[in-house]
Design an enzyme around this catalytic site. Sequence first.
Site, short mmCIF file in Angstrom:
data_model
loop_
_atom_site.label_atom_id
_atom_site.label_comp_id
_atom_site.label_asym_id
_atom_site.label_seq_id
_atom_site.Cartn_x
_atom_site.Cartn_y
_atom_site.Cartn_z
N ASP A 66 -3.76 8.96 10.49
CA ASP A 66 -5.14 8.18 10.57
C ASP A 66 -6.10 8.87 9.64
OD1 ASP A 66 -6.05 5.74 12.56
OD2 ASP A 66 -7.55 6.80 11.31
N ILE A 67 -6.67 8.07 8.89
CA ILE A 67 -7.52 8.67 7.86
C ILE A 67 -8.91 9.27 8.79
CG2 ILE A 67 -9.06 6.73 7.42
CD1 ILE A 67 -8.80 7.70 4.41
N GLY A 127 -10.44 -5.01 18.62
CA GLY A 127 -10.98 -3.72 17.76
C GLY A 127 -10.13 -3.44 16.71
N GLN A 128 -9.56 -4.80 16.18
CA GLN A 128 -8.40 -4.43 15.09
C GLN A 128 -9.28 -4.59 13.80
OE1 GLN A 128 -5.33 -7.44 14.52
NE2 GLN A 128 -4.38 -6.35 12.98
N HIS A 134 0.00 -2.65 13.12
CA HIS A 134 0.23 -1.14 13.45
C HIS A 134 0.16 -0.82 14.89
CE1 HIS A 134 -4.07 -1.65 12.54
NE2 HIS A 134 -4.26 -0.76 13.22
P1 5GP Z 1 -7.36 -0.85 14.15
O1 5GP Z 1 -8.68 -0.69 14.48
O2 5GP Z 1 -7.14 -2.04 13.03
O3 5GP Z 1 -6.31 -0.85 15.12
O4 5GP Z 1 -7.16 0.57 13.48
C1 5GP Z 1 -7.02 0.75 11.94
C2 5GP Z 1 -6.91 2.17 11.94
O5 5GP Z 1 -6.50 2.67 10.38
C3 5GP Z 1 -8.20 2.96 11.92
O6 5GP Z 1 -7.91 4.00 13.06
C4 5GP Z 1 -8.43 3.79 10.80
O7 5GP Z 1 -9.14 5.10 10.82
C5 5GP Z 1 -7.24 3.52 9.93
N1 5GP Z 1 -7.39 3.41 8.70
C6 5GP Z 1 -8.09 2.65 7.77
N2 5GP Z 1 -7.80 2.58 6.45
C7 5GP Z 1 -6.98 3.65 6.33
C8 5GP Z 1 -6.37 4.25 4.93
O8 5GP Z 1 -6.83 3.99 4.01
N3 5GP Z 1 -5.54 5.23 5.40
C9 5GP Z 1 -5.23 5.86 6.69
N4 5GP Z 1 -4.28 6.93 6.79
N5 5GP Z 1 -5.74 5.09 7.70
C10 5GP Z 1 -6.62 4.14 7.73
#
Ligand code: 5GP
Length: 147
Positions: A66-67, A127-128, A134
């Site tokens: 995760d970034i 929170g997505q 994923h």
């Molecule tokens: P969500 O809240 O949608 O479940 O989580 C999305 C996750 O993707 C977040 O933890 C965010 O830090 C990560 N993320 C968003 N953009 C990128 C990216 O460009 N690269 C990586 N490695 N992670 C990302």
Amino acid sequence: MAELVDARDSKSRGGNTVSVRVRLPAPYTKKAVYFMNADCIFCKIIDKKAQATIIAENDDCMVIKDIAPKAPIHYLIIPKKHLINLNELSAKDAQLARSMLLLAQKVSAQLGTIPFKFVINNGKEAGQIVFHMHAHFLSGRNDHLSV
Ligand code: 5GP
Ligand code: ZN
């Protein structure tokens, strides 16, 4: 370079971008064609058009760091097929769902069978923020290990 073989409008599914069907370059050609979304960051990472630290991979999924990690170990388990979230999953995606779980198990085993949390934020209100399904693999922080 991905070959464009089909295009369709995704507005009917609540999106505002055009989904394109691409033939993935090797080594992904084995499982043939996945629906990709041209504006999706995770599709770009899977297609190697955007950078990420890849931890593991199988025919169906990729695991990346995760970034913006929220735990000492924070990986994302991402299906190669573009599905917005679990609501789009159908019976024909059973192999993909199984792969996600088995990759979590494999990553944990590679790290010494560590305890981990497997989280899916399903929908904006949950929170997505990235609308390509994923799972989060979180480990190394005790307060992450109880719901
Ligand atoms: P969500 O809240 O949608 O479940 O989580 C999305 C996750 O993707 C977040 O933890 C965010 O830090 C990560 N993320 C968003 N953009 C990128 C990216 O460009 N690269 C990586 N490695 N992670 C990302
Ligand atoms: Zn995508």
